[in-house]
Design an enzyme around this catalytic site. Structure first.
Site, PDB file in Angstrom:
ATOM      1  N   THR A 166       3.145   1.358   6.462  1.00  0.00           N
ATOM      2  CA  THR A 166       2.804   2.719   6.038  1.00  0.00           C
ATOM      3  C   THR A 166       1.305   2.988   6.104  1.00  0.00           C
ATOM      4  O   THR A 166       0.495   2.064   5.965  1.00  0.00           O
ATOM      5  CB  THR A 166       3.293   2.915   4.582  1.00  0.00           C
ATOM      6  OG1 THR A 166       2.693   4.088   4.034  1.00  0.00           O
ATOM      7  CG2 THR A 166       2.916   1.745   3.674  1.00  0.00           C
ATOM      8  N   ASP A 167       0.959   4.259   6.268  1.00  0.00           N
ATOM      9  CA  ASP A 167      -0.463   4.650   6.241  1.00  0.00           C
ATOM     10  C   ASP A 167      -1.089   4.399   4.868  1.00  0.00           C
ATOM     11  O   ASP A 167      -2.312   4.389   4.727  1.00  0.00           O
ATOM     12  CB  ASP A 167      -0.653   6.114   6.654  1.00  0.00           C
ATOM     13  CG  ASP A 167       0.077   7.133   5.784  1.00  0.00           C
ATOM     14  OD1 ASP A 167       0.754   6.739   4.811  1.00  0.00           O
ATOM     15  OD2 ASP A 167      -0.033   8.341   6.086  1.00  0.00           O
ATOM     16  N   GLU A 168      -0.242   4.202   3.839  1.00  0.00           N
ATOM     17  CA  GLU A 168      -0.780   4.056   2.480  1.00  0.00           C
ATOM     18  C   GLU A 168      -1.581   2.767   2.315  1.00  0.00           C
ATOM     19  O   GLU A 168      -2.367   2.638   1.382  1.00  0.00           O
ATOM     20  CB  GLU A 168       0.349   4.150   1.451  1.00  0.00           C
ATOM     21  CG  GLU A 168       1.118   5.439   1.645  1.00  0.00           C
ATOM     22  CD  GLU A 168       1.935   5.904   0.470  1.00  0.00           C
ATOM     23  OE1 GLU A 168       1.655   5.478  -0.653  1.00  0.00           O
ATOM     24  OE2 GLU A 168       2.865   6.691   0.706  1.00  0.00           O
ATOM     25  N   TYR A 228       2.772   0.045  -4.836  1.00  0.00           N
ATOM     26  CA  TYR A 228       3.565   0.141  -3.599  1.00  0.00           C
ATOM     27  C   TYR A 228       2.712  -0.213  -2.383  1.00  0.00           C
ATOM     28  O   TYR A 228       3.078  -1.080  -1.579  1.00  0.00           O
ATOM     29  CB  TYR A 228       4.148   1.554  -3.450  1.00  0.00           C
ATOM     30  CG  TYR A 228       4.628   1.868  -2.047  1.00  0.00           C
ATOM     31  CD1 TYR A 228       5.708   1.181  -1.488  1.00  0.00           C
ATOM     32  CD2 TYR A 228       3.998   2.838  -1.264  1.00  0.00           C
ATOM     33  CE1 TYR A 228       6.151   1.461  -0.189  1.00  0.00           C
ATOM     34  CE2 TYR A 228       4.436   3.121   0.023  1.00  0.00           C
ATOM     35  CZ  TYR A 228       5.511   2.433   0.563  1.00  0.00           C
ATOM     36  OH  TYR A 228       5.938   2.703   1.839  1.00  0.00           O
ATOM     37  N   LYS A 256       3.048  -3.373   0.269  1.00  0.00           N
ATOM     38  CA  LYS A 256       3.220  -3.220   1.726  1.00  0.00           C
ATOM     39  C   LYS A 256       2.064  -3.915   2.468  1.00  0.00           C
ATOM     40  O   LYS A 256       2.272  -4.547   3.506  1.00  0.00           O
ATOM     41  CB  LYS A 256       3.275  -1.734   2.113  1.00  0.00           C
ATOM     42  CG  LYS A 256       4.508  -0.996   1.640  1.00  0.00           C
ATOM     43  CD  LYS A 256       5.816  -1.503   2.242  1.00  0.00           C
ATOM     44  CE  LYS A 256       5.933  -1.250   3.726  1.00  0.00           C
ATOM     45  NZ  LYS A 256       7.280  -1.701   4.228  1.00  0.00           N
TER      46      LYS A 256
END
Ligand code: NAD
Ligand code: TYD
Length: 359
Positions: free
Chosen positions: A146-148, A170, A174
């Protein structure tokens, strides 16, 4: 160019005759993006058999796959990716030529309430799959990320070689998965690659995330809880474009590389909210409730997806049309989301939003 032959070419194992064709293991295929990916592969890759391994957590839903039930090139395995003996059992049954790991705890707000399961699935689970891939010398291991992991981006757009700086439990889980994947490739030569997608929307998304939560609230004439001032920015990507991007990278990407899969549709949450109010025929004055902001809320995500573009992938779906179609899908599929919203999601909603209150 690309690795497609390599992906379909090597099949070993006892059950090869039964399965008949090269096998891809998709984990988390009963969730939102994974289910679209499974259906895409079965539709467009007639040589591939898909094994979908999913623990069916609150977010897993076999209804997402109802249309492929009984498909001759599809099998479902009910198992947890943290369970090494279950995962190894799958590898003993048949030779897997590619693994695409969607399985994850995926919701930031839940990770703030209770991060442990995120660490288990997103880090330990990824490790279990990597070890299985190493033992079997699987041709490809694609980690869906994810971009997060890049954290808040004040200016410009994140590139794949930017440092990762996760800021929520989260995102940190990741990022832990991503680091293990790359370390495994470096240390053991496992054939790994990573995609980092931006905020994804479309049919079948669990109604805890912004767009499906707001649409289903508005259908029910309920207000929508906007965190803080609602001026946070996300880059939206249609789920079909995301699934296609992952397939494209799997087949054409280079090992040990990361590819950003960005939608190119930057919007503030208030812009999304106002558009959804229009699409659902509700008014701003009565249906917006500003609530306490998410702790550590990343203000902006932005992805530079030029590396994936140069590989030949581009998003196809127009955002305004995609959003309109998504709202229509939820209106037309109440039988899909009503049991979820009145079941497990209701308890979560009460806990999560009671704490936030109205501002
Ligand atoms: P989701 O929550 O809808 O689905 C997750 C799926 O994984 C569910 O079917 C669940 O049952 C399964 N699962 C969870 N823990 C498991 C475990 N321990 N073992 C086996 N299966 C397990 O998630 P999603 O939105 O479809 O996201 C899929 C992947 O894409 C995730 O890795 C997520 O981090 C990533 N991603 C999501 C977005 C987004 O906007 N939704 C954006 C970028 C990347
Ligand atoms: P979300 O869908 O949870 O995705 P992510 O946190 O992974 O980006 O949230 C998207 C944006 O919408 C994010 O800035 C948080 C905001 N948001 C709200 O304002 N209200 C809500 O009830 C939810 C779920 C999200």
């Amino acid at each position: 160019m690309g690795f497609q032959n390599d992906l379909v070419g090597t099949v070993r194992g006892r059950k090869q005759a039964e399965l008949g064709t090269p096998v891809w293991l998709v984990t988390g295929g009963a969730g939102f993006i994974g289910s679209h990916f499974v259906k895409l592969v079965l539709r467009e890759r007639p040589e591939i058999t898909v094994l979908n391994l999913d623990a069916l957590t609150y977010a897993g839903n076999l209804e997402n796959l109802a249309e492929i039930e009984g498909h001759p090139r599809y099998r479902f395995v009910h198992a947890n990716i943290c369970d090494a003996s279950a995962v190894n059992g799958v590898f003993e049954e048949c030779a897997i030529s590619a693994i695409v790991n969607f399985a994850a705890e995926s919701h930031v707000d839940r990770s703030i309430l209770d991060p442990e399961e995120f660490l288990r699935t997103d880090i330990l689970g990824t490790h279990v799959l990597l070890e299985a891939a190493r033992r079997q010398q699987t041709n490809r291991f694609l980690q869906v990320s994810t971009d997060e992991v890049y954290g808040h981006v004040a200016h410009g757009a994140s590139r794949e070689d930017d440092p990762i700086a996760p800021r929520s439990p989260y995102a940190a889980s990741k990022a832990g998965g991503d680091l293990q994947v790359l370390a495994h490739g470096t240390t053991y030569g496992t054939s790994v690659m990573i995609t980092r997608g931006s905020n994804t929307y479309g049919p079948n998304q669990y109604p805890e995330k912004l767009i499906p939560l707001f649409v289903t609230n508005l259908i029910d004439d309920e207000p929508v809880p906007v965190y803080g001032d609602g001026l946070q920015i996300r880059d939206w990507l249609h789920v079909e474009d995301h699934a296609r991007g992952i397939l494209h990278v799997l087949e054409h990407g280079e090992l040990m590389n990361v590819y950003n899969i960005g939608g190119g549709n930057a919007r503030t949450n208030m812009e999304i909210t106002k558009r959804l109010l229009d699409l659902c025929g509700r008014s701003k004055g009565t249906h917006i409730r500003h609530v306490l902001d998410r702790p550590g809320h990343d203000r902006r995500y932005a992805l530079d997806a030029s590396k994936a573009h140069s590989l030949g992938w581009r998003p196809r779906r127009d955002f305004e049309q995609g959003l309109e179609e998504t709202a229509a899908w939820y209106r037309e599929h109440e039988s899909w989301w009503r049991p979820i919203k009145s079941g497990g999601c209701a308890d979560y909603y009460r806990t999560q939003y009671a704490e936030r209150g109205a501002r």
